[in-house]
Design a protein around this motif. Structure first.
Motif, short mmCIF file in Angstrom:
data_model
loop_
_atom_site.label_atom_id
_atom_site.label_comp_id
_atom_site.label_asym_id
_atom_site.label_seq_id
_atom_site.Cartn_x
_atom_site.Cartn_y
_atom_site.Cartn_z
N ALA A 275 0.84 -1.20 0.00
CA ALA A 275 0.00 0.00 0.00
C ALA A 275 0.87 1.25 0.00
O ALA A 275 1.86 1.34 0.74
CB ALA A 275 -0.91 0.00 1.21
N LYS A 276 0.50 2.24 -0.80
CA LYS A 276 1.31 3.44 -0.94
C LYS A 276 0.79 4.62 -0.13
O LYS A 276 1.49 5.61 0.06
CB LYS A 276 1.39 3.85 -2.43
CG LYS A 276 2.09 2.81 -3.29
CD LYS A 276 3.55 2.61 -2.84
CE LYS A 276 4.32 1.69 -3.78
NZ LYS A 276 3.85 0.28 -3.67
N ASP A 277 -0.46 4.58 0.32
CA ASP A 277 -1.02 5.66 1.14
C ASP A 277 -2.03 5.06 2.10
O ASP A 277 -2.28 3.85 2.11
CB ASP A 277 -1.63 6.75 0.27
CG ASP A 277 -2.73 6.25 -0.66
OD1 ASP A 277 -3.41 5.25 -0.31
OD2 ASP A 277 -2.92 6.82 -1.74
N LYS B 257 -5.33 5.34 2.34
CA LYS B 257 -6.52 4.75 1.73
C LYS B 257 -6.23 3.34 1.24
O LYS B 257 -7.01 2.41 1.49
CB LYS B 257 -7.00 5.63 0.58
CG LYS B 257 -8.28 5.14 -0.08
CD LYS B 257 -8.73 6.09 -1.19
CE LYS B 257 -10.01 5.59 -1.85
NZ LYS B 257 -10.45 6.51 -2.94
N GLU B 258 -5.10 3.16 0.57
CA GLU B 258 -4.73 1.83 0.07
C GLU B 258 -4.44 0.87 1.23
O GLU B 258 -4.77 -0.31 1.17
CB GLU B 258 -3.50 1.93 -0.83
CG GLU B 258 -3.77 2.56 -2.19
CD GLU B 258 -2.56 2.48 -3.11
OE1 GLU B 258 -1.59 1.75 -2.76
OE2 GLU B 258 -2.57 3.13 -4.16
N PHE B 259 -3.82 1.40 2.29
CA PHE B 259 -3.50 0.56 3.44
C PHE B 259 -4.76 0.02 4.09
O PHE B 259 -4.86 -1.17 4.41
CB PHE B 259 -2.68 1.34 4.46
CG PHE B 259 -2.41 0.56 5.73
CD1 PHE B 259 -1.40 -0.38 5.79
CD2 PHE B 259 -3.22 0.74 6.84
CE1 PHE B 259 -1.18 -1.13 6.94
CE2 PHE B 259 -3.01 0.01 8.00
CZ PHE B 259 -1.98 -0.93 8.05
N ALA C 173 -7.70 -0.32 2.77
CA ALA C 173 -8.34 -1.28 1.86
C ALA C 173 -7.63 -2.62 1.92
O ALA C 173 -8.28 -3.68 1.95
CB ALA C 173 -8.31 -0.73 0.44
N TYR C 174 -6.31 -2.61 1.96
CA TYR C 174 -5.52 -3.85 2.03
C TYR C 174 -5.81 -4.59 3.34
O TYR C 174 -6.01 -5.81 3.35
CB TYR C 174 -4.03 -3.52 1.92
CG TYR C 174 -3.13 -4.73 1.94
CD1 TYR C 174 -2.71 -5.33 0.76
CD2 TYR C 174 -2.70 -5.28 3.15
CE1 TYR C 174 -1.88 -6.45 0.78
CE2 TYR C 174 -1.88 -6.40 3.19
CZ TYR C 174 -1.48 -6.99 1.99
OH TYR C 174 -0.68 -8.10 2.01
N LEU D 259 3.23 6.64 7.00
CA LEU D 259 1.87 6.50 6.49
C LEU D 259 1.02 7.70 6.88
O LEU D 259 0.37 8.32 6.04
CB LEU D 259 1.24 5.21 7.02
CG LEU D 259 -0.14 4.85 6.47
CD1 LEU D 259 -0.07 4.55 4.97
CD2 LEU D 259 -0.72 3.65 7.23
#
Length: 326
Positions: free
Chosen positions: A136-138, A140-142, A144-145, A221
Motif C-alpha cells: 500500500a502506498k497511502d 486509503k490503500e493501506f 483497503a488492504y 503513512l
C-alpha cells in the motif's frame, strides 16, 4: 483541652513543614536516578536523557538514567513506587504507563495515588509507518488492504500499555481494521524489525521514527496530529489522509513516589522547567518533532489532571484488553 490539642497539632504541622523545607534546601546531595520504563533508544528514553542532562545542571547533580523495560512500563513503575520518597528516585511516564496501564493490568501493585506528579516535560505526536516494501502506498490503500486481509497485517509497538500501543489502538479503531498488534520491550526493537521487514509496520512517536522515515528505512503513512511536523513535512496529517478520527498527541511527565516532600517536588519541578526552556533542549526537541510544555503546562496540578483524564479515556478505549486480563 480542644485548644491545647489544636495548638499541639499546629506545632506538629509546622515542624513537618520546616523539616520538608530544610530537606529541599539541601537537596540533592547525590545523583538522582530517573527510571525510564522502556529500552534505550525509544521515545521516552531519548526525551528522558535530553531533559535529564539539563535538569542535572540546574540541580548541580548528575541524573542517572535507569532503563527498566517490561510489561508496557509497569515493571518500571512498580520499582519507582517502592523507592524511598526522598526525591532521589523519579520516573518518566506517559499516558500509557501512568493511565492506560490501570485498565490493561488491573492487578498492579500500585495505583495512580502511588505517585506524586512533578510536571510535564514534553508533548509528543504519534506516527504510523510501514516497512518500505509494503504494497500500500497511502492510507486509503493501506486500509483497503487491511480490510481485504483481516488479521494478517501486523504493527509493532513498545509493549501493551505503552504510549505506542495506544497509538496502535487508536489507529486501528479509527480505521476500522483488524490488525495484529505485536508488543516489544521498547520502541527501538519494534522499529528495527520494521526496518528489517520482519513486521509490516510500527506505531511510534515522531521523536524516534522520523529519522528512519527521512532515511527511507521505513515509509511514513500518517501522523496523528492536526498540523504537519517539520521533521517529516511530506507526511500527511490524519485529516489530510482522510482519517480525522485518528488522534495521537501525547505527553511525557515526571513522577516521584508518594510521600516525597512537597518542597522537594517543587525543586524538581523548577529544575525540569528550567531544563525544557534551555536552547539545548529546544533544539533537540525540534529535531524530534517534540514540543516543550507551554508556560501554564509545567505544574504538577496540570499533570495530575492529564493522568485523571487519560485513566478514564483509556478505560473506555481498552475495555477489551481489560477483559483479556481477567
Amino acid at each position: 483541652m480542644i485548644w491545647f490539642v489544636a495548638k499541639r497539632l499546629s506545632a506538629a504541622i509546622a515542624v513537618v513543614a520546616f523539616a520538608s523545607a530544610a530537606l529541599a534546601q539541601d537537596f540533592p546531595k547525590r545523583p538522582v536516578t530517573m527510571i525510564v520504563p522502556f529500552a534505550a533508544g525509544g521515545t521516552s528514553d531519548v526525551i528522558a536523557r535530553t531533559v535529564a542532562e539539563q535538569m542535572g545542571i540546574a540541580l548541580g547533580q548528575t541524573i542517572v538514567i535507569e532503563n527498566v523495560a517490561g510489561a508496557g512500563g509497569s515493571t518500571a513503575l512498580a520499582r519507582a513506587s517502592r523507592a524511598e520518597p526522598d526525591g532521589y528516585t523519579i520516573a518518566i511516564g506517559n499516558a500509557g504507563t501512568n493511565a492506560a496501564t490501570y485498565t490493561i493490568y488491573p492487578k498492579l501493585p500500585f495505583t495512580p495515588e502511588s505517585f506524586v506528579p512533578i510536571g510535564m516535560v514534553a508533548k509528543t505526536f504519534g506516527i504510523v509507518a510501514l516497512r518500505k516494501d509494503f504494497p500500500a502506498k497511502d492510507l486509503k490503500e493501506f486500509i483497503a488492504y487491511a480490510k481485504a486481509n483481516p488479521g494478517k497485517v501486523n504493527l509493532g509497538h513498545a509493549g501493551v500499555g505503552s504510549s505506542n500501543y495506544l497509538i496502535c489502538k487508536s489507529f486501528v479503531t479509527a480505521a476500522g481494521i483488524d490488525a495484529t498488534l505485536i508488543g516489544y520491550r521498547g520502541a527501538a526493537p519494534a522499529l528495527t524489525d520494521a526496518i528489517g521487514g520482519q513486521i509490516d509496520g510500527v506505531c511510534d512517536a515522531a521523536a524516534s521514527v522520523s529519522q528512519s522515515i527521512n532515511e527511507k528505512l521505513v515509509r511514513g503513512l500518517v501522523v496523528g496530529s492536526t498540523v504537519r511536523l517539520a521533521t517529516v513535512a511530506d507526511l500527511p496529517t490524519s485529516a489530510e489522509a482522510g482519517l480525522p478520527e485518528f488522534e495521537a498527541q501525547g505527553w511525557n511527565g515526571l513522577f516521584a513516589p508518594k510521600g516525597t516532600p512537597p518542597a522537594v517536588i517543587a525543586k524538581l519541578n523548577a529544575a525540569a522547567r528550567t531544563a525544557v526552556e534551555t536552547d539545548a533542549v529546544k533544539k533537540r526537541f525540534a529535531e524530534l518533532s517534540t514540543v516543550a510544555p507551554d508556560d501554564n503546562e509545567h505544574t504538577p496540578e496540570l499533570l495530575q489532571q492529564l493522568v485523571t483524564r487519560d485513566v478514564d479515556k483509556y478505560r473506555k478505549l481498552l475495555a477489551d484488553d481489560a477483559k483479556d486480563q481477567k
